[in-house]
Design an enzyme around this catalytic site. Sequence first.
Site, short mmCIF file in Angstrom:
data_model
loop_
_atom_site.label_atom_id
_atom_site.label_comp_id
_atom_site.label_asym_id
_atom_site.label_seq_id
_atom_site.Cartn_x
_atom_site.Cartn_y
_atom_site.Cartn_z
CG HIS A 1 3.90 -2.54 3.53
ND1 HIS A 1 4.82 -2.79 2.54
CD2 HIS A 1 2.72 -2.33 2.90
CE1 HIS A 1 4.23 -2.74 1.36
NE2 HIS A 1 2.95 -2.45 1.55
N GLY B 1 -1.59 -6.64 6.97
CA GLY B 1 -2.36 -5.52 7.50
C GLY B 1 -3.48 -5.99 8.39
CG MET C 1 -0.18 0.95 -4.52
SD MET C 1 -1.17 0.16 -3.23
CE MET C 1 -0.29 0.75 -1.80
CG ASP D 1 0.06 -0.12 1.71
OD1 ASP D 1 0.82 -0.58 0.84
OD2 ASP D 1 -0.40 -0.81 2.64
CG HIS E 1 3.27 -0.64 -1.93
ND1 HIS E 1 2.27 -1.57 -1.70
CD2 HIS E 1 3.36 -0.54 -3.28
CE1 HIS E 1 1.79 -1.99 -2.85
NE2 HIS E 1 2.43 -1.37 -3.83
CG ASP F 1 1.34 -5.48 -0.19
OD1 ASP F 1 0.62 -5.70 0.79
OD2 ASP F 1 1.56 -4.34 -0.65
N GLY G 1 -3.59 -10.08 1.57
CA GLY G 1 -4.29 -11.31 1.92
C GLY G 1 -3.46 -12.34 2.66
N GLY H 1 -7.04 -2.87 2.10
CA GLY H 1 -6.64 -3.94 2.99
C GLY H 1 -7.77 -4.96 3.09
CG MET I 1 -3.26 3.53 -1.63
SD MET I 1 -4.72 2.62 -1.12
CE MET I 1 -3.96 1.12 -0.49
CG MET J 1 0.67 -5.55 -5.95
SD MET J 1 0.95 -4.97 -4.25
CE MET J 1 -0.70 -5.13 -3.55
CB SER K 1 0.03 -3.11 5.82
OG SER K 1 -0.51 -2.01 5.13
C1 DX5 Z 1 -3.05 -3.14 -0.71
C2 DX5 Z 1 -1.82 -2.71 0.08
C3 DX5 Z 1 -1.46 -3.67 1.12
C4 DX5 Z 1 -2.49 -3.82 2.22
C5 DX5 Z 1 -2.43 -5.24 2.69
O1 DX5 Z 1 -3.21 -2.30 -1.78
O2 DX5 Z 1 -0.70 -2.58 -0.79
O3 DX5 Z 1 -0.18 -3.38 1.70
O4 DX5 Z 1 -2.32 -2.95 3.30
O5 DX5 Z 1 -3.47 -5.45 3.57
P1 DX5 Z 1 -3.94 -6.91 3.98
O6 DX5 Z 1 -2.78 -7.60 4.62
O7 DX5 Z 1 -5.06 -6.63 4.91
O8 DX5 Z 1 -4.38 -7.62 2.71
ZN ZN Z 2 1.34 -2.43 0.17
#
Ligand code: DX5
Ligand code: ZN
Length: 215
Positions: A32, A196, A67, A34, A65, A174, A176, A143, A36, A136, A7
């Site tokens: 990936h 990420g 959001m 993201d 992705h 996606d 953690g 992240g 937002m 999710m 990510s």
């Molecule tokens: C969270 C994102 C994830 C994020 C994951 O809202 O959709 O893609 O980047 O990051 P990690 O792997 O650090 O949890």
């Molecule tokens: Zn994501």
Amino acid sequence: MALIAPSILSADFLQLGKDVDMVNSSAADWFHLDVMDGRFVPNISFGLPVISAISRQAKKTLDVHLMIVEPEKYVQAFAAAGAHNLTVHIEASTHLHRTIQTIKAEGMKAGVAVNPHTPIHLLNDVIEELDLVCLMSVNPGFGGQQFIPQTLKKIQQLRQLINESNSNALIEIDGGVTLNNAKTIIDAGADVLVAGNTVFNAADPIATIAALKQL
Ligand code: DX5
Ligand code: ZN
């Protein structure tokens, strides 16, 4: 062996080209990305111009992705920016079936993401249309959060739904994902792991991607 999708949210934006090259030269399968909007989630990341720039240098699938609220308004724009997979949130698209058709009509793979509180059975009537379901495993927006263990049960429920409906959808997890929990997540039925923080904050990101890939 799962597909690995680093990510870019956790990349160093001051040297984005370098991080794109790192992913290009690694065992990773997808980028990936993201997006937002500060409305669907309490954070603002990056959008179309950044994805266009990444697409000029990336040699792997761009897994975008969204959001954002009203994602249907931007389907054509993300196709033009170079997205290969476009994932919208079930909680953000009122006419989800139509949005999925539009994504596919634009030549992209269609994904739907579900928040931790959203039950799997809400996918019953679209699962056959989908190429990807993004579960999710954290509340979206940031992240580096902790994996929510309840996700493991949802992976199994989703796998059952996919099998029963003859769907070809991939299960993407996606949030953690770490070197410690990735094997358990794959064993529960995941096809794609987003990572990420685990990749970009590692001392050796290439070796970390290889280690995830080998699980
Ligand atoms: C969270 C994102 C994830 C994020 C994951 O809202 O959709 O893609 O980047 O990051 P990690 O792997 O650090 O949890
Ligand atoms: Zn994501």
